[in-house]
Design a protein around this motif. Structure first.
Motif, mmCIF file in Angstrom:
data_model
loop_
_atom_site.group_PDB
_atom_site.id
_atom_site.type_symbol
_atom_site.label_atom_id
_atom_site.label_comp_id
_atom_site.label_asym_id
_atom_site.label_seq_id
_atom_site.Cartn_x
_atom_site.Cartn_y
_atom_site.Cartn_z
ATOM 1 N N THR A 32 0.839 -1.200 0.000
ATOM 2 C CA THR A 32 0.000 0.000 0.000
ATOM 3 C C THR A 32 0.871 1.247 0.000
ATOM 4 N N LEU A 33 0.348 2.287 -0.631
ATOM 5 C CA LEU A 33 0.985 3.601 -0.628
ATOM 6 C C LEU A 33 -0.063 4.610 -0.176
ATOM 7 N N THR A 34 0.249 5.327 0.896
ATOM 8 C CA THR A 34 -0.697 6.277 1.465
ATOM 9 C C THR A 34 -0.066 7.655 1.512
ATOM 10 N N VAL A 35 -0.754 8.634 0.938
ATOM 11 C CA VAL A 35 -0.360 10.029 1.112
ATOM 12 C C VAL A 35 -1.133 10.560 2.307
ATOM 13 N N ASP A 36 -0.446 11.228 3.204
ATOM 14 C CA ASP A 36 -1.051 11.707 4.446
ATOM 15 C C ASP A 36 -2.421 12.331 4.198
ATOM 16 N N GLY A 37 -3.439 11.760 4.838
ATOM 17 C CA GLY A 37 -4.782 12.301 4.731
ATOM 18 C C GLY A 37 -5.622 11.706 3.630
ATOM 19 N N THR A 38 -5.110 10.713 2.897
ATOM 20 C CA THR A 38 -5.875 10.087 1.817
ATOM 21 C C THR A 38 -6.010 8.589 2.077
ATOM 22 N N PRO A 39 -7.014 7.938 1.476
ATOM 23 C CA PRO A 39 -7.133 6.478 1.636
ATOM 24 C C PRO A 39 -5.929 5.774 1.020
ATOM 25 N N PRO A 40 -5.526 4.623 1.569
ATOM 26 C CA PRO A 40 -4.390 3.882 1.004
ATOM 27 C C PRO A 40 -4.663 3.434 -0.426
ATOM 28 N N GLN A 41 -3.641 3.525 -1.266
ATOM 29 C CA GLN A 41 -3.692 2.970 -2.611
ATOM 30 C C GLN A 41 -3.081 1.585 -2.569
ATOM 31 N N ARG A 42 -3.851 0.568 -2.928
ATOM 32 C CA ARG A 42 -3.355 -0.795 -2.952
ATOM 33 C C ARG A 42 -2.787 -1.130 -4.327
ATOM 34 N N PHE A 43 -1.873 -2.105 -4.340
ATOM 35 C CA PHE A 43 -1.256 -2.560 -5.580
ATOM 36 C C PHE A 43 -1.674 -3.996 -5.855
ATOM 37 N N PHE B 282 -12.510 -5.582 -5.601
ATOM 38 C CA PHE B 282 -12.862 -6.017 -6.956
ATOM 39 C C PHE B 282 -14.322 -6.461 -7.002
ATOM 40 N N THR B 283 -14.737 -7.241 -6.002
ATOM 41 C CA THR B 283 -16.118 -7.721 -5.958
ATOM 42 C C THR B 283 -17.094 -6.562 -5.843
ATOM 43 N N ARG B 284 -16.749 -5.574 -5.015
ATOM 44 C CA ARG B 284 -17.627 -4.402 -4.879
ATOM 45 C C ARG B 284 -17.743 -3.654 -6.206
ATOM 46 N N PHE B 285 -16.633 -3.517 -6.888
ATOM 47 C CA PHE B 285 -16.640 -2.816 -8.169
ATOM 48 C C PHE B 285 -17.506 -3.540 -9.192
ATOM 49 N N LEU B 286 -17.333 -4.852 -9.308
ATOM 50 C CA LEU B 286 -18.128 -5.623 -10.257
ATOM 51 C C LEU B 286 -19.615 -5.550 -9.909
ATOM 52 N N SER B 287 -19.936 -5.546 -8.612
ATOM 53 C CA SER B 287 -21.342 -5.426 -8.196
ATOM 54 C C SER B 287 -21.915 -4.068 -8.591
ATOM 55 N N GLN B 288 -21.117 -3.006 -8.452
ATOM 56 C CA GLN B 288 -21.585 -1.674 -8.830
ATOM 57 C C GLN B 288 -21.861 -1.598 -10.328
ATOM 58 N N VAL B 289 -21.027 -2.262 -11.123
ATOM 59 C CA VAL B 289 -21.244 -2.278 -12.572
ATOM 60 C C VAL B 289 -22.496 -3.082 -12.898
ATOM 61 N N ALA B 290 -22.652 -4.263 -12.273
ATOM 62 C CA ALA B 290 -23.801 -5.124 -12.546
ATOM 63 C C ALA B 290 -25.109 -4.449 -12.149
ATOM 64 N N GLU C 125 -13.161 3.757 -15.157
ATOM 65 C CA GLU C 125 -13.231 3.706 -13.697
ATOM 66 C C GLU C 125 -12.335 2.603 -13.141
ATOM 67 N N MET C 126 -12.264 1.477 -13.849
ATOM 68 C CA MET C 126 -11.376 0.388 -13.436
ATOM 69 C C MET C 126 -9.919 0.855 -13.415
ATOM 70 N N LEU C 127 -9.523 1.574 -14.456
ATOM 71 C CA LEU C 127 -8.156 2.092 -14.502
ATOM 72 C C LEU C 127 -7.906 3.105 -13.390
ATOM 73 N N LYS C 128 -8.867 3.959 -13.150
ATOM 74 C CA LYS C 128 -8.716 4.992 -12.126
ATOM 75 C C LYS C 128 -8.540 4.398 -10.742
ATOM 76 N N PRO D 11 -4.664 6.400 -10.752
ATOM 77 C CA PRO D 11 -4.364 6.532 -9.330
ATOM 78 C C PRO D 11 -3.417 7.690 -9.023
ATOM 79 N N MET D 12 -2.451 7.931 -9.906
ATOM 80 C CA MET D 12 -1.499 9.013 -9.657
ATOM 81 C C MET D 12 -2.178 10.372 -9.721
ATOM 82 N N GLU D 13 -3.146 10.516 -10.605
ATOM 83 C CA GLU D 13 -3.866 11.790 -10.705
ATOM 84 C C GLU D 13 -4.567 12.130 -9.398
#
Length: 225
Positions: A87-98, A128-136, A148-151, A168-170
């Motif tokens: 994980t990579l976390t910038v102070d004050g933001t949610p962790p970015q997972r790899f 991933f499961t949450r994302f697929l459910s949101q699309v479905a 959105e998947m790329l983002k 994610p970098m944006e």
């Protein structure tokens, strides 16, 4: 749904210890290639950190910018454990997972196939499961699903390196530019020769650093970007 696996094939090519102080490592000069809209510049730094075995490690950090976006690449001096979270976390933001290229390819395949009656969701992180459910369910429109998947998930981990792509970098650029520290957490690959006596906590690593200087160096190298 349009096939999107090819996007993740490109991504695959990207290339608890006491944390180090959130300092900015010495920055190399920008290396640029190409001209005009085809220009691509890289600025790098080496970030040392103390591990919890009494030694030192290093991260080789590079920020890369071209006409499309800014990306981040980090190379480890030893292999990391891909089965453990990175994980990579910038102070004050949610962790970015790899994620591994295989995980991302499986997610892209599941998205391409769409919801199948009685189908079992692919094994993978719960996000991933949450994302697929949101699309479905239509919460994310089909036309928006690929971007959105790329983002959300275009963050790749490999045995010796990790990479953050455009999306994610944006999201992280504004707090990074403001000088907030980053916190990278990962685990080194265990030495199989000592696996019988292995204590996982010995291989956990936490490194804190800043990247605002790296971005400023890119700004100077590409003032019109």
């Amino acid at each position: 749904m349009t096939r999107r696996i090819g996007l993740f094939v490109l991504l695959a090519g990207l290339g608890a210890a006491a944390p180090a102080l959130a300092v900015e490592a010495p920055i190399s000069g920008a290396v640029c290639a190409g001209e005009g809209a085809g220009q691509r510049c890289t600025v790098s730094a080496v970030q040392p950190f103390a591990d919890n075995r009494g030694g030192l490690g290093e991260l080789s950090i590079s920020a890369v910018r071209d006409a499309a976006c800014t990306t981040l690449h980090i190379v480890f001096d030893e292999p990391i454990a891909l089965t453990r979270p990175v994980t990579l976390t910038v102070d004050g933001t949610p962790p970015q997972r790899f994620y591994t290229p295989r995980q991302l390819s499986d997610l892209a395949g599941a998205l391409d196939e769409g919801p199948q009656p009685g189908a079992v969701p692919p094994a993978g992180p719960p996000e991933f499961t949450r994302f697929l459910s949101q699309v479905a369910e239509g919460a994310i429109a089909d036309d928006d699903a690929g971007p959105e998947m790329l983002k959300r998930f275009a963050a790749v981990k490999e045995p010796r390196r990790i990479g953050l792509t455009c999306g994610p970098m944006e999201r992280l650029l504004p707090p990074i530019r403001s000088g907030r520290p980053l916190r990278l957490e990962f685990q080194m690959e265990a030495n199989t020769a000592t696996q019988v006596y292995h204590w996982a906590r010995l291989d956990r690593r936490t490194v804190e650093f800043r990247l605002d200087g790296l971005l400023e160096a890119l700004d100077r190298a590409m003032p019109g970007s």
